[in-house]
Design a protein around this motif. Structure first.
Motif, PDB file in Angstrom:
ATOM      1  N   PHE A 151       0.831  -1.200   0.000  1.00 57.07           N
ATOM      2  CA  PHE A 151       0.000   0.000   0.000  1.00 57.07           C
ATOM      3  C   PHE A 151       0.864   1.247   0.000  1.00 57.07           C
ATOM      4  CE2 PHE A 151      -3.583   2.618   0.991  1.00 57.07           C
ATOM      5  CZ  PHE A 151      -3.200   3.493   1.997  1.00 57.07           C
ATOM      6  N   VAL A 152       0.473   2.234  -0.824  1.00 57.70           N
ATOM      7  CA  VAL A 152       1.134   3.536  -0.840  1.00 57.70           C
ATOM      8  C   VAL A 152       0.209   4.594  -0.240  1.00 57.70           C
ATOM      9  CG1 VAL A 152       2.040   5.373  -2.325  1.00 57.70           C
ATOM     10  CG2 VAL A 152       2.548   2.967  -2.848  1.00 57.70           C
ATOM     11  N   GLY A 153      -1.003   4.660  -0.753  1.00 57.00           N
ATOM     12  CA  GLY A 153      -1.954   5.634  -0.252  1.00 57.00           C
ATOM     13  C   GLY A 153      -3.303   5.443  -0.907  1.00 57.00           C
ATOM     14  N   CYS A 154      -4.300   6.151  -0.387  1.00 61.81           N
ATOM     15  CA  CYS A 154      -5.636   6.035  -0.946  1.00 61.81           C
ATOM     16  C   CYS A 154      -6.383   7.343  -0.781  1.00 61.81           C
ATOM     17  CB  CYS A 154      -6.405   4.882  -0.315  1.00 61.81           C
ATOM     18  SG  CYS A 154      -6.672   5.051   1.447  1.00 61.81           S
ATOM     19  N   HIS A 155      -7.449   7.456  -1.573  1.00 61.93           N
ATOM     20  CA  HIS A 155      -8.290   8.649  -1.533  1.00 61.93           C
ATOM     21  C   HIS A 155      -9.738   8.179  -1.545  1.00 61.93           C
ATOM     22  CE1 HIS A 155      -9.895  12.561  -2.316  1.00 61.93           C
ATOM     23  NE2 HIS A 155      -8.705  13.107  -2.510  1.00 61.93           N
ATOM     24  N   ASP A 163     -13.909   8.726  -1.782  1.00 64.61           N
ATOM     25  CA  ASP A 163     -14.718   9.492  -2.722  1.00 64.61           C
ATOM     26  C   ASP A 163     -14.863  10.935  -2.253  1.00 64.61           C
ATOM     27  OD1 ASP A 163     -18.126   9.928  -3.508  1.00 64.61           O
ATOM     28  OD2 ASP A 163     -16.495   9.910  -4.960  1.00 64.61           O
ATOM     29  N   GLY A 164     -14.646  11.165  -0.991  1.00 59.93           N
ATOM     30  CA  GLY A 164     -14.728  12.509  -0.447  1.00 59.93           C
ATOM     31  C   GLY A 164     -13.367  13.163  -0.371  1.00 59.93           C
ATOM     32  N   ILE A 165     -12.926  13.464   0.836  1.00 57.20           N
ATOM     33  CA  ILE A 165     -11.664  14.184   1.021  1.00 57.20           C
ATOM     34  C   ILE A 165     -10.663  13.429   1.866  1.00 57.20           C
ATOM     35  CG2 ILE A 165     -12.772  16.423   0.721  1.00 57.20           C
ATOM     36  CD1 ILE A 165     -12.667  16.731   3.774  1.00 57.20           C
ATOM     37  N   ILE A 166     -10.999  12.225   2.277  1.00 59.69           N
ATOM     38  CA  ILE A 166     -10.116  11.472   3.157  1.00 59.69           C
ATOM     39  C   ILE A 166      -8.968  10.834   2.365  1.00 59.69           C
ATOM     40  CG2 ILE A 166      -9.955   9.557   4.785  1.00 59.69           C
ATOM     41  CD1 ILE A 166     -11.622  11.889   5.783  1.00 59.69           C
ATOM     42  N   THR A 167      -7.766  11.002   2.873  1.00 55.96           N
ATOM     43  CA  THR A 167      -6.597  10.331   2.305  1.00 55.96           C
ATOM     44  C   THR A 167      -5.804   9.658   3.415  1.00 55.96           C
ATOM     45  OG1 THR A 167      -5.287  12.366   2.450  1.00 55.96           O
ATOM     46  CG2 THR A 167      -6.349  11.895   0.334  1.00 55.96           C
TER      47      THR A 167
END
Length: 123
Positions: free
Chosen positions: A47-51, A53-57
């Motif tokens: 895993f590197v990162g995720c976003h 559908d809203g604003i959460i990362t």
């Protein structure tokens, strides 16, 4: 038709920057969470990162503070801005989407994957 297509990879020196893009060719990305993963030579995909559908990362500890994920639902694009790159960032980078709007850190939480783009950071 490939559902997700990554681009932007290449060769860069330590300390340099690259911006990866992932375009959804067929489906909308509105309403789904999206993520970036990477696989270094001889290692498992991580895993590197995720976003959401809203604003959460969310970001892995290895890239936090150096990488930034953004998305443009109208352009069906997920981006990964990578700054201050290190040799250990060398990997094939994959984007993926899931059926839920939230972020997720596990591979099994994603159901559609791109083919990957190679990033090589020279020392």
């Amino acid at each position: 038709q490939v559902p997700l297509v990554e681009s932007g990879g290449g060769l860069v020196q330590t300390g340099g920057s690259l911006k990866l893009s992932c375009v959804a060719s067929a489906r909308t990305i509105k309403g789904v969470g999206m993520g970036w993963f990477r696989q270094a030579p001889g290692k498992e995909r991580v895993f590197v990162g995720c976003h959401s559908d809203g604003i959460i990362t969310y970001y892995s500890d290895a890239v936090k503070g150096r990488f930034t994920i953004s998305r443009d639902n109208a352009q069906k694009t997920l981006s990964l801005q990578m700054d201050n790159l290190k040799p250990e960032d060398t990997a094939i980078y994959f984007c993926a989407t899931r059926s839920w709007p939230s972020c997720a850190r596990e591979e099994d939480d994603y159901d559609i994957w791109g083919q990957g783009t190679q990033v090589t950071v020279s020392s």
